[in-house]
Design a protein around this motif. Sequence first.
Motif, mmCIF file in Angstrom:
data_model
loop_
_atom_site.group_PDB
_atom_site.id
_atom_site.type_symbol
_atom_site.label_atom_id
_atom_site.label_comp_id
_atom_site.label_asym_id
_atom_site.label_seq_id
_atom_site.Cartn_x
_atom_site.Cartn_y
_atom_site.Cartn_z
ATOM 1 N N ASP A 51 38.087 47.299 32.260
ATOM 2 C CA ASP A 51 37.905 48.115 33.460
ATOM 3 C C ASP A 51 37.480 47.170 34.572
ATOM 4 O OD1 ASP A 51 37.367 49.931 35.439
ATOM 5 O OD2 ASP A 51 35.619 50.804 34.454
ATOM 6 N N LEU A 52 38.372 46.891 35.493
ATOM 7 C CA LEU A 52 38.100 45.916 36.547
ATOM 8 C C LEU A 52 37.513 46.556 37.797
ATOM 9 C CD1 LEU A 52 41.268 43.674 36.195
ATOM 10 C CD2 LEU A 52 39.104 43.570 34.957
ATOM 11 N N THR A 53 37.352 47.865 37.794
ATOM 12 C CA THR A 53 36.794 48.566 38.949
ATOM 13 C C THR A 53 35.374 48.072 39.210
ATOM 14 O OG1 THR A 53 38.099 50.515 38.440
ATOM 15 C CG2 THR A 53 36.212 50.839 39.871
ATOM 16 N N GLY A 54 35.077 47.783 40.469
ATOM 17 C CA GLY A 54 33.730 47.343 40.828
ATOM 18 C C GLY A 54 33.763 46.130 41.733
ATOM 19 N N THR A 55 32.609 45.470 41.834
ATOM 20 C CA THR A 55 32.450 44.307 42.702
ATOM 21 C C THR A 55 32.387 43.046 41.853
ATOM 22 O OG1 THR A 55 31.267 45.654 44.304
ATOM 23 C CG2 THR A 55 30.977 43.275 44.474
ATOM 24 N N TRP A 56 33.108 42.024 42.262
ATOM 25 C CA TRP A 56 33.200 40.748 41.563
ATOM 26 C C TRP A 56 32.745 39.634 42.503
ATOM 27 C CZ3 TRP A 56 35.024 40.517 36.503
ATOM 28 C CH2 TRP A 56 35.511 41.724 35.998
ATOM 29 N N LYS A 57 31.686 38.917 42.112
ATOM 30 C CA LYS A 57 31.101 37.870 42.960
ATOM 31 C C LYS A 57 31.523 36.490 42.459
ATOM 32 C CE LYS A 57 26.680 36.122 44.644
ATOM 33 N NZ LYS A 57 25.222 36.250 44.583
ATOM 34 N N GLN A 58 31.833 35.613 43.407
ATOM 35 C CA GLN A 58 32.253 34.250 43.083
ATOM 36 C C GLN A 58 31.159 33.510 42.330
ATOM 37 O OE1 GLN A 58 33.357 31.889 46.504
ATOM 38 N NE2 GLN A 58 34.067 30.180 45.255
ATOM 39 N N THR A 59 31.569 32.808 41.261
ATOM 40 C CA THR A 59 30.614 32.044 40.452
ATOM 41 C C THR A 59 30.705 30.545 40.690
ATOM 42 O OG1 THR A 59 32.202 31.944 38.622
ATOM 43 C CG2 THR A 59 30.582 33.752 38.590
ATOM 44 N N ASN A 60 31.750 30.086 41.355
ATOM 45 C CA ASN A 60 31.920 28.641 41.536
ATOM 46 C C ASN A 60 31.830 28.218 43.003
ATOM 47 O OD1 ASN A 60 34.400 29.894 42.111
ATOM 48 N ND2 ASN A 60 35.606 28.156 41.387
ATOM 49 N N SER A 61 30.961 28.872 43.766
ATOM 50 C CA SER A 61 30.728 28.492 45.156
ATOM 51 C C SER A 61 29.741 27.327 45.204
ATOM 52 C CB SER A 61 30.150 29.675 45.935
ATOM 53 O OG SER A 61 29.775 29.278 47.231
ATOM 54 N N GLU A 69 33.780 37.606 47.571
ATOM 55 C CA GLU A 69 33.463 38.779 46.761
ATOM 56 C C GLU A 69 34.668 39.720 46.803
ATOM 57 O OE1 GLU A 69 29.365 40.776 46.704
ATOM 58 O OE2 GLU A 69 30.537 41.938 48.153
ATOM 59 N N ALA A 70 35.106 40.165 45.632
ATOM 60 C CA ALA A 70 36.236 41.097 45.543
ATOM 61 C C ALA A 70 35.706 42.468 45.134
ATOM 62 C CB ALA A 70 37.247 40.611 44.516
ATOM 63 N N THR A 71 36.283 43.500 45.743
ATOM 64 C CA THR A 71 35.958 44.872 45.370
ATOM 65 C C THR A 71 37.251 45.551 44.947
ATOM 66 O OG1 THR A 71 34.155 44.923 46.969
ATOM 67 C CG2 THR A 71 34.941 47.043 46.142
ATOM 68 N N ILE A 72 37.253 46.073 43.730
ATOM 69 C CA ILE A 72 38.427 46.751 43.187
ATOM 70 C C ILE A 72 38.079 48.223 43.011
ATOM 71 C CG2 ILE A 72 40.006 46.936 41.229
ATOM 72 C CD1 ILE A 72 39.544 43.936 40.743
ATOM 73 N N SER A 73 38.907 49.087 43.610
ATOM 74 C CA SER A 73 38.713 50.531 43.433
ATOM 75 C C SER A 73 40.055 51.221 43.628
ATOM 76 C CB SER A 73 37.679 51.086 44.414
ATOM 77 O OG SER A 73 38.140 50.971 45.734
ATOM 78 N N GLY A 74 40.254 52.275 42.852
ATOM 79 C CA GLY A 74 41.522 52.990 42.943
ATOM 80 C C GLY A 74 42.676 52.037 42.738
ATOM 81 N N ASP A 75 43.562 51.960 43.719
ATOM 82 C CA ASP A 75 44.705 51.053 43.618
ATOM 83 C C ASP A 75 44.641 49.937 44.657
ATOM 84 O OD1 ASP A 75 45.189 52.555 45.860
ATOM 85 O OD2 ASP A 75 47.265 53.021 45.377
ATOM 86 N N THR A 76 43.405 49.600 45.103
ATOM 87 C CA THR A 76 43.267 48.533 46.095
ATOM 88 C C THR A 76 42.297 47.455 45.636
ATOM 89 O OG1 THR A 76 41.475 49.627 47.294
ATOM 90 C CG2 THR A 76 43.712 50.085 48.045
ATOM 91 N N ILE A 77 42.547 46.263 46.143
ATOM 92 C CA ILE A 77 41.626 45.143 45.958
ATOM 93 C C ILE A 77 41.359 44.561 47.340
ATOM 94 C CG2 ILE A 77 43.543 43.571 45.419
ATOM 95 C CD1 ILE A 77 41.459 41.995 43.686
ATOM 96 N N GLU A 78 40.078 44.363 47.633
ATOM 97 C CA GLU A 78 39.686 43.786 48.916
ATOM 98 C C GLU A 78 38.790 42.596 48.628
ATOM 99 O OE1 GLU A 78 36.931 45.111 52.618
ATOM 100 O OE2 GLU A 78 38.598 46.465 52.125
ATOM 101 N N VAL A 79 39.089 41.480 49.268
ATOM 102 C CA VAL A 79 38.314 40.255 49.096
ATOM 103 C C VAL A 79 37.715 39.892 50.447
ATOM 104 C CG1 VAL A 79 38.363 37.824 48.438
ATOM 105 C CG2 VAL A 79 39.849 39.467 47.253
ATOM 106 N N ASN A 80 36.420 39.579 50.443
ATOM 107 C CA ASN A 80 35.715 39.209 51.678
ATOM 108 C C ASN A 80 35.021 37.868 51.511
ATOM 109 O OD1 ASN A 80 35.854 41.603 53.589
ATOM 110 N ND2 ASN A 80 35.224 42.583 51.677
ATOM 111 N N TRP A 81 34.933 37.137 52.617
ATOM 112 C CA TRP A 81 34.070 35.969 52.717
ATOM 113 C C TRP A 81 32.680 36.527 53.011
ATOM 114 C CZ3 TRP A 81 36.094 31.259 51.749
ATOM 115 C CH2 TRP A 81 37.453 31.055 51.955
ATOM 116 N N ILE A 82 31.675 36.100 52.271
ATOM 117 C CA ILE A 82 30.300 36.552 52.482
ATOM 118 C C ILE A 82 29.470 35.338 52.889
ATOM 119 C CG2 ILE A 82 28.282 37.671 51.468
ATOM 120 C CD1 ILE A 82 30.727 39.505 51.518
ATOM 121 N N GLY A 83 28.746 35.477 53.981
ATOM 122 C CA GLY A 83 27.867 34.402 54.446
ATOM 123 C C GLY A 83 26.554 35.005 54.919
ATOM 124 N N THR A 84 25.674 34.164 55.373
ATOM 125 C CA THR A 84 24.404 34.637 55.898
ATOM 126 C C THR A 84 24.681 35.558 57.073
ATOM 127 O OG1 THR A 84 23.406 32.553 55.218
ATOM 128 C CG2 THR A 84 22.136 33.915 56.744
#
Length: 155
Positions: A51-61, A69-84
């Motif tokens: 079940d890939l639904t949820g939030t996935w945070k980068q481990t090799n930064s 950070e990727a967010t998977i829900s329904g039939d979409t995947i959204e990836v964002n750059w996260i900074g301060t």
Amino acid sequence: MKKTIALLAAALLLAGLTACGENTTSDAPAKTDGTSKTETKKEEPKPQPADLTGTWKQTNSNDPNSYMEATISGDTIEVNWIGTDAKSLYWKGTYQAPTEAGDWKWTSQGDTETMAQSLLASQDATKDFTYSEADGVSWETTALGTTITVKTTKQ
């Protein structure tokens, strides 16, 4: 008195020998297939797709305050750059959930209209994503001429 003790000892010995004997009056029906009543074959449960639904945070930064950070829900995947104090869209596209267990790969069709509004978004029309237990959800990202494989873990 000696006879009573001898008689009692003989009765105890006889009771002990009887208890060690085979019980032939079992309620369990005799089996002819070589298995006992308590032996039952249990089918192993079939592995389920992840079940890939949820939030996935980068481990090799390289920086704990700057990651993807990727967010998977329904039939979409959204990836964002996260900074301060910042969050910028990198990818928004389709997602199709795995139908089988194990490692998995899919190609996402990008929402190019939405991504065109973000300076840090990918300009690609499609992006390949993979899932494995070792690397979580992962994908390649190119920025400033450098390509890395982003590896994540589910939050």
